[in-house]
Design an enzyme around this catalytic site. Structure first.
Site, PDB file in Angstrom:
ATOM      1  N   PRO A 166       0.689  -1.120   0.064  1.00  0.00           N
ATOM      2  CA  PRO A 166       0.037   0.185  -0.080  1.00  0.00           C
ATOM      3  C   PRO A 166       0.948   1.274  -0.011  1.00  0.00           C
ATOM      4  CG  PRO A 166       0.111  -0.918   2.141  1.00  0.00           C
ATOM      5  CD  PRO A 166       1.020  -1.734   1.263  1.00  0.00           C
ATOM      6  N   CYS A 167       2.393   1.030  -0.242  1.00  0.00           N
ATOM      7  CA  CYS A 167       2.868   2.423   0.034  1.00  0.00           C
ATOM      8  C   CYS A 167       2.679   3.376  -1.028  1.00  0.00           C
ATOM      9  CB  CYS A 167       4.433   2.109   0.118  1.00  0.00           C
ATOM     10  SG  CYS A 167       5.117   0.714   0.895  1.00  0.00           S
ATOM     11  N   GLN A 168       2.062   2.971  -1.972  1.00  0.00           N
ATOM     12  CA  GLN A 168       1.881   4.112  -2.988  1.00  0.00           C
ATOM     13  C   GLN A 168       0.628   4.682  -3.159  1.00  0.00           C
ATOM     14  OE1 GLN A 168       4.172   5.438  -5.038  1.00  0.00           O
ATOM     15  NE2 GLN A 168       6.189   4.231  -4.089  1.00  0.00           N
TER      16      GLN A 168
ATOM     17  N   GLY B 143       3.673  -0.492  -3.694  1.00  0.00           N
ATOM     18  CA  GLY B 143       5.147  -0.474  -3.435  1.00  0.00           C
ATOM     19  C   GLY B 143       5.250  -0.052  -2.172  1.00  0.00           C
TER      20      GLY B 143
END
Lengths: 225, 143
Positions: A166-168, B143
């Site tokens: 989920p980082c982006q 990412g």
């Protein structure tokens, strides 16, 4: 260009999910809201079957259920001999997918958890899952498979699930929402996010979700596909 | 409704468009499963006949979101059966993005159609004023 961050609060997450479920019920798309027994947390859940031909990407079209009936009846036919069975198994496989949408308070975004198994109960391995990612995302996947899909313990169920990183999420959501806000367009965060990342792992939202909003303002109202 | 509207993009043959924009129009055959020609700029001769519903090509207006590069040609006549994925590949080549860079397309700035969705269907559902407006965004989605 100034972009705002659209961090999602948990309360808003639940509101968007409620809107989402409502539409799912209207069109029979099979999503439900589940709450965990001990905690007050809830999540979206959906199970679906996909039939895949091993030589082509996953069948993402509406006729999924027809293919499943066909595949299951083929598997069930007792009269197939070994070579016929081998022939069927070599070209088609039925996979049961389970998708969960949970809220992450650390990232302040929704997160997609999922698991998949064959009809005999055997779960897909991580490698098999990577291979099953839609062809159009393979280039990006191969650059960093560990950035994309990994296995983790489901925060509420404690079982191993696959997770799409989920980082982006906040970044790409913010790009779209900054833009749509200028037009006073109500966008359901879950619809925007899930329609973007879902297809990576075989989950497609019917087009009518595009009209999920308090104010309907396009001829998308007429969508019934 | 059936007429192609006038717009500032020169109604020029594809080769002229190519040199004007300083970029190569991509080979449409590179798109997965699609052997048809790349979209032509809308308004170029011979794209549409009068019967609205029987139009083989639809007008698509592409708008960039955020920091995504803006295409010099924004309006295209696209075959109805072209998929979203094929359109993504086309835009990526036009903008000279790498294969692993990601680009996503949205309708109503609120929904990303799946990669296999056909543009003709989207036009029927979301088109207005004779065209389909699609926003595209270069971004990482995970990412």
């Amino acid at each position: 260009m100034c972009e705002e961050d659209f961090f999602l609060e948990e309360k808003r997450f639940k509101q968007y999910c409620e809107e989402f479920i409502k539409h799912s019920q209207e069109i029979g798309d099979g999503w439900e809201w589940r709450t965990s027994k001990d905690l007050g947390d809830g999540y979206l859940s959906k199970t679906q079957f996909q039939v895949r031909n091993r030589s082509i990407p996953p069948d993402l079209k509406e006729k999924r259920s027809d293919n499943i009936e066909q595949a299951l009846s083929t598997h069930a036919e007792g009269s197939l001999d070994d070579s016929q069975v081998a022939g069927v198994c070599a070209t088609e496989e039925v996979i049961r997918y389970e998708y969960h949408v949970l809220y992450s308070s650390s990232y302040q975004v929704p997160v997609l958890y999922f698991r998949a198994c064959f009809l005999d109960g055997r779960p897909l391995t991580l490698n098999e899952m990577w291979r099953s990612v839609h062809a159009c995302y393979q280039d990006r996947l191969q650059e960093g498979p560990w950035d994309t899909i990994t296995q983790q313990e489901h925060p509420l169920l404690g079982q191993p699930f696959f997770v799409l990183h989920p980082c982006q999420t906040n970044e790409f959501i913010s790009s779209i929402l900054t833009s749509s806000r200028k037009y006073n367009r109500h966008t359901n965060y879950i619809v925007l996010w899930l329609s973007t990342v879902g297809p990576v792992v075989g989950l497609n939202l019917p087009l009518s979700y595009a009209a999920v909003a308090p104010e309907q303002n396009t001829n998308a109202d007429a969508v019934e596909r | 409704m059936a007429e192609v509207e006038e717009h500032p993009v020169p109604a020029s043959p594809q080769s002229e468009e190519r040199s004007e924009a300083g970029e190569e129009a991509p080979d449409g055959g590179a798109a997965a499963g699609a052997a048809d020609a790349p979209p032509r700029p809308a308004g170029s001769p011979g794209t549409e006949e009068n019967a609205g519903d029987m139009k083989k090509k639809i007008d698509v207006l592409l708008k960039a979101v955020g920091d995504t590069p803006i295409m010099k040609t924004k309006k295209w006549a696209v075959e109805r059966t072209r998929t979203i994925q094929s359109l993504v590949d086309f835009i990526k080549k036009f903008l000279k993005l790498m294969a692993s860079e990601q680009l996503f397309i949205y309708v109503n700035q609120s929904f990303a159609p799946s990669p296999d969705q056909e543009v003709g269907t989207l036009y029927e559902c979301f088109g207005s004023d004779g065209k389909l407006v699609l926003h595209y965004c270069k971004t990482q989605a995970w990412g």
